[in-house]
Design a protein around this motif. Structure first.
Motif, PDB file in Angstrom:
ATOM      1  N   ASN A  47     -61.829 -39.459 -40.033  1.00  0.00           N
ATOM      2  CA  ASN A  47     -62.742 -39.849 -41.100  1.00  0.00           C
ATOM      3  C   ASN A  47     -62.388 -39.199 -42.430  1.00  0.00           C
ATOM      4  O   ASN A  47     -61.985 -38.032 -42.472  1.00  0.00           O
ATOM      5  N   CYS A  48     -62.566 -39.966 -43.496  1.00  0.00           N
ATOM      6  CA  CYS A  48     -62.355 -39.456 -44.842  1.00  0.00           C
ATOM      7  C   CYS A  48     -63.383 -40.107 -45.766  1.00  0.00           C
ATOM      8  O   CYS A  48     -63.500 -41.344 -45.780  1.00  0.00           O
ATOM      9  N   SER A  62     -65.520 -44.482 -48.396  1.00  0.00           N
ATOM     10  CA  SER A  62     -64.765 -43.985 -47.247  1.00  0.00           C
ATOM     11  C   SER A  62     -63.380 -44.617 -47.182  1.00  0.00           C
ATOM     12  O   SER A  62     -63.124 -45.688 -47.766  1.00  0.00           O
ATOM     13  N   PHE A  63     -62.497 -43.958 -46.471  1.00  0.00           N
ATOM     14  CA  PHE A  63     -61.111 -44.431 -46.284  1.00  0.00           C
ATOM     15  C   PHE A  63     -60.635 -43.875 -44.948  1.00  0.00           C
ATOM     16  O   PHE A  63     -59.711 -43.082 -44.872  1.00  0.00           O
ATOM     17  N   ARG A  95     -63.352 -48.555 -48.707  1.00  0.00           N
ATOM     18  CA  ARG A  95     -64.743 -49.031 -48.662  1.00  0.00           C
ATOM     19  C   ARG A  95     -65.521 -48.364 -49.786  1.00  0.00           C
ATOM     20  O   ARG A  95     -65.886 -47.191 -49.688  1.00  0.00           O
ATOM     21  N   LYS A  96     -65.752 -49.112 -50.845  1.00  0.00           N
ATOM     22  CA  LYS A  96     -66.443 -48.506 -51.985  1.00  0.00           C
ATOM     23  C   LYS A  96     -67.929 -48.291 -51.680  1.00  0.00           C
ATOM     24  O   LYS A  96     -68.524 -47.320 -52.140  1.00  0.00           O
ATOM     25  N   ALA A 109     -54.290 -47.429 -50.746  1.00  0.00           N
ATOM     26  CA  ALA A 109     -55.079 -48.580 -51.183  1.00  0.00           C
ATOM     27  C   ALA A 109     -55.569 -48.293 -52.588  1.00  0.00           C
ATOM     28  O   ALA A 109     -55.977 -47.164 -52.895  1.00  0.00           O
ATOM     29  N   THR A 110     -55.483 -49.275 -53.451  1.00  0.00           N
ATOM     30  CA  THR A 110     -55.748 -49.015 -54.863  1.00  0.00           C
ATOM     31  C   THR A 110     -57.011 -49.679 -55.394  1.00  0.00           C
ATOM     32  O   THR A 110     -57.398 -49.428 -56.533  1.00  0.00           O
ATOM     33  N   LYS A 111     -57.663 -50.530 -54.599  1.00  0.00           N
ATOM     34  CA  LYS A 111     -58.930 -51.097 -55.041  1.00  0.00           C
ATOM     35  C   LYS A 111     -59.805 -51.409 -53.844  1.00  0.00           C
ATOM     36  O   LYS A 111     -59.334 -51.476 -52.698  1.00  0.00           O
ATOM     37  N   ALA A 112     -61.075 -51.612 -54.130  1.00  0.00           N
ATOM     38  CA  ALA A 112     -62.058 -51.832 -53.070  1.00  0.00           C
ATOM     39  C   ALA A 112     -61.652 -52.983 -52.157  1.00  0.00           C
ATOM     40  O   ALA A 112     -61.145 -54.005 -52.620  1.00  0.00           O
TER      41      ALA A 112
END
Lengths: 114, 113
Positions: free
Chosen positions: B22-23, B72-73, B67-68, B50-53
């Motif tokens: 998890n991040c 989370s990422f 995930r805006k 990843a550079t955008k939602a």
């Protein structure tokens, strides 16, 4: 053809000595960093240079002095080495004008102060 | 200020198990998000980004979705191998002038045969 290269890879030295670590990148990046990684793998930024100008200078003892002769090189000089300086030091580079560009890392310099 | 929080390790799995690390992040604007991997005795290398939602980064069987709404990422892999044993770092680059890389503390993964 290594992208970011640091020398030396290993450095063992006595307390009180002065030593330097060199870093060079051939990626045409304009921003370079020095990181310190402790035994728990935590990455701490030390310095960042953009086009030879210091832009990030975290709380680091004055014994550490970075020097950037040109935007492809960023060296780290350490005076009066202490036991607590033992760590792995990583150089990295990136392009500052693009937020989607990742940082590229060197292989690290493992410094052991005895 | 900007920050990255990732789950503490070490994580120990058996080969072919499912992996999630998890991040979550805190940032103003729209940062770019990264996962780096550090194999034993080596430097950090980019695993995916990843550079955008809603973007999904993927590489070597690993995936992470930006995930805006939940900031989370999370990193996932369906079937880990012994060779995946490494330390994994989540990071972001802020969109501000300093372009500072913000790092998570790293999560150590050990995969047993």
């Amino acid at each position: 053809d290594t992208a970011v290269s640091q020398t030396p890879k290993y450095l063992v030295t006595q307390m009180g000595n002065d030593k330097s670590i060199k870093c060079e990148q051939n990626l045409g990046h304009d921003t370079m960093y020095w990181y310190k990684q402790d035994s728990k793998k935590f990455l701490k930024i030390m310095f960042s240079y953009n086009n030879k100008e210091l832009i990030i200078n975290e709380t680091v003892p004055n014994r550490f002095s970075p020097k950037s002769p040109d935007k492809a090189h960023l060296n780290l000089h350490i005076n009066s080495l202490e036991l607590g300086d033992s760590a792995v030091y990583f150089c990295a580079s990136t392009r500052r004008d693009r937020v989607d560009t990742e940082a590229f890392f060197g292989q690290g310099t493992r410094l052991t102060v005895v | 200020g900007n920050s990255v929080t990732q789950m503490e390790g070490p994580v120990t799995l058996s080969e072919e198990a499912f992996l999630t690390i998890n991040c979550t992040y805190t940032a103003t604007g729209y940062p770019s998000l990264f996962w780096y991997v550090q194999y034993p005795g080596e430097g950090l290398q980019l695993l995916l980004k990843a550079t955008k939602a809603d973007d999904k980064g993927s590489n070597k069987g690993f995936e992470a979705t930006y995930r805006k709404e939940t900031t989370s990422f999370h990193l996932e892999k369906g079937s880990v191998q012994v060779s995946d044993s490494a330390v994994y770092f989540c990071a972001l680059i802020s969109a501000g002038n300093n372009r500072k890389l913000i790092w998570g503390l790293g999560t150590s993964l050990a995969v047993n045969p």
